[in-house]
Design a protein around this motif. Structure first.
Motif, mmCIF file in Angstrom:
data_model
loop_
_atom_site.group_PDB
_atom_site.id
_atom_site.type_symbol
_atom_site.label_atom_id
_atom_site.label_comp_id
_atom_site.label_asym_id
_atom_site.label_seq_id
_atom_site.Cartn_x
_atom_site.Cartn_y
_atom_site.Cartn_z
ATOM 1 N N VAL A 258 0.853 -1.199 0.000
ATOM 2 C CA VAL A 258 0.000 0.000 0.000
ATOM 3 C C VAL A 258 0.882 1.240 0.000
ATOM 4 N N LEU A 259 0.610 2.137 -0.927
ATOM 5 C CA LEU A 259 1.198 3.477 -0.854
ATOM 6 C C LEU A 259 0.053 4.402 -0.435
ATOM 7 N N TYR A 260 0.197 4.956 0.751
ATOM 8 C CA TYR A 260 -0.879 5.739 1.380
ATOM 9 C C TYR A 260 -0.449 7.194 1.349
ATOM 10 N N ALA A 261 -1.175 7.989 0.556
ATOM 11 C CA ALA A 261 -0.867 9.423 0.493
ATOM 12 C C ALA A 261 -1.772 10.159 1.475
ATOM 13 N N GLY A 262 -1.153 10.882 2.416
ATOM 14 C CA GLY A 262 -1.873 11.824 3.258
ATOM 15 C C GLY A 262 -1.833 13.154 2.534
ATOM 16 N N LEU A 263 -3.005 13.643 2.108
ATOM 17 C CA LEU A 263 -3.048 14.817 1.226
ATOM 18 C C LEU A 263 -3.777 15.966 1.887
ATOM 19 N N MET A 264 -3.450 17.168 1.464
ATOM 20 C CA MET A 264 -4.247 18.339 1.808
ATOM 21 C C MET A 264 -4.893 18.826 0.510
ATOM 22 N N LEU A 265 -6.221 18.971 0.531
ATOM 23 C CA LEU A 265 -6.915 19.502 -0.646
ATOM 24 C C LEU A 265 -6.871 21.028 -0.540
ATOM 25 N N THR A 266 -5.869 21.626 -1.140
ATOM 26 C CA THR A 266 -5.653 23.078 -1.022
ATOM 27 C C THR A 266 -6.369 23.787 -2.171
ATOM 28 N N PRO A 267 -6.535 25.115 -2.067
ATOM 29 C CA PRO A 267 -7.142 25.850 -3.189
ATOM 30 C C PRO A 267 -6.318 25.692 -4.468
#
Ligand code: GLY
Length: 412
Positions: A258-267
């Motif tokens: 598993v490659l787990y991306a912790g993302l921020m949905l920025t403008p």
């Protein structure tokens, strides 16, 4: 292998396979014990795990936590010819070293926050151009190595703590621009060549409602995130996960797991906060109950280069909501030995997965750690799933029980 609610959810999903696998878990917990045979081997005992995998004739080892992967469990299993779902140490360094992770992201052209790696507190202060700022220990820190400093004095304190007092034994820290937006967890199964996104999820890291209080291992989750449907997940995967796999492959690292991306949905679009190299906890407890494809087939295919090429995932249309029940004192401490009641009163449509539980005197299930149980319910929408998850969470009782009341509220 592993002993948390994530591993319990993985065991549940594997046991749903029409291939009827025999599942053995090391070390497991009191809940997993009801469904799989347990082996009393710790996550850091790499030699013991490898010996057991051989002597038990294990066909596939599915690794839950990150530490054994970073320590080379997949490499050690490969050396004796046992298949492993999880990357080798070279790939697991994406989670084991924040500095390596940032360097790979930049080389791969993956959108992420601006950063600098420093070894000295004075250089750290000099690298900061605005507050709040994010300061991350370079090594594994069980989710406690990230500080959001609001001003210079907090930044100095964090830098001293990490670089002078060596709180996590780290010699370097990453000083990183703070990103605003909504967080997203997007996990993808990887077969060394391509990345197949799982359903989107969000977790709730703070202990108290309204995202207040200290960070925890995770107090709840839900899946899917309404704004991230399969098409958007595929787009994010193409710009985030696939370039990282390609960059690793160019360096001779075939990443399986598993490659787990912790993302921020920025403008300005999605930006990666961090990569992990294993299933998320508690996201897995909300993601896997919705999976209608055979998890065993998928995990096996991931171990073969290009094995996921023709794989397609089927998901239940419902929303899943997971509420974590924690013990008194968590996250600073935890309590143990408190008898848990109500487990048999939860309806069959709710899944309760165990983490910090044990068998007490007279066979009662008792608390044995910070995060005790995950309660997951499916519903036609987030509101229905929340209602079921919370009514089950309220039926389960133990002294000092803590839970958040706002899990998935933003989706309902
Ligand atoms: N949900 C956070 C983690 O698994 O690291």
């Amino acid at each position: 292998m592993g002993g948390g609610a994530r591993e319990h959810a993985i065991v549940h999903a594997l046991l749903r396979s029409p291939r009827r696998p025999e599942v053995t878990c090391a070390p497991g917990n009191a809940g997993i014990a009801g469904e799989a045979r347990l082996l009393d081997i710790d996550a850091d005992d790499i030699d013991g795990l490898v010996r057991a995998a051989r002597s038990e004739g294990v066909d596939l080892v599915v690794v839950g936590p990150e530490a054994p992967l970073v320590a080379g469990l997949a490499d050690a299993l490969a050396a004796v010819g046992v298949r492993c779902f999880g990357p080798t140490a070279a790939g697991a360094a994406l989670e084991g070293s924040k500095a390596f992770c940032k360097e790979v992201m930049v080389a791969a052209g993956v959108p992420t926050a601006a950063y600098r790696v420093v070894e000295d507190p004075a250089d750290g202060i000099e690298a900061i151009s605005s507050y709040p700022v994010v300061i991350k220990a370079d090594g594994l820190a069980a989710g406690k190595g990230v500080v959001i400093a609001r001003d210079e004095s907090e930044a100095r304190e964090a830098l001293e703590d990490l670089l002078v007092r060596r709180r996590f034994g780290t010699e370097r820290v990453v000083v990183e621009e703070h990103l605003d937006g909504e967080e997203l967890s997007l996990l993808a199964l990887c077969d060394g060549r391509s990345a197949l996104p799982l359903a989107s999820a969000q977790d709730y890291k703070r202990i108290f409602d309204g995202d207040r209080g200290p960070n925890t291992g995770g107090m709840g989750s839900y899946s899917p995130v309404p704004s991230v449907d399969a098409a958007r997940a595929a787009d994010i995967c193409a710009t985030v996960h696939q370039p990282v796999l390609d960059e690793l492959a160019a360096r001779g690292i075939s990443f399986h797991g598993v490659l787990y991306a912790g993302l921020m949905l920025t403008p300005d679009g999605p930006k990666v906060l961090e990569f992990n190299v294993r299933f998320g906890d508690p996201e897995t407890q909300a993601i896997l109950p919705r999976l209608r494809s055979d998890l065993l087939d998928l995990l096996e295919a991931s171990t073969i280069p290009g094995g996921l090429e023709n794989a397609e995932l089927e998901w239940a249309l419902e929303t899943a909501v997971t509420v974590v029940l924690a013990s008194r004192g968590y996250p600073e401490s935890s309590s143990s030995g408190d008898v848990i009641t109500g487990l048999d009163e939860v309806g069959p449509d709710v899944s309760v997965t165990h983490a910090g539980t044990a068998r007490g005197d007279a066979g009662a299930v008792v608390t044995a750690g910070g995060r005790v149980l995950s309660v997951t319910a499916l519903g036609t929408d987030a509101a229905a799933a929340r209602a079921s998850a919370y009514s089950a969470a309220d039926v389960i009782a133990f002294d000092g029980k803590q839970l958040r009341r706002d899990i998935a509220q933003r989706a309902a």
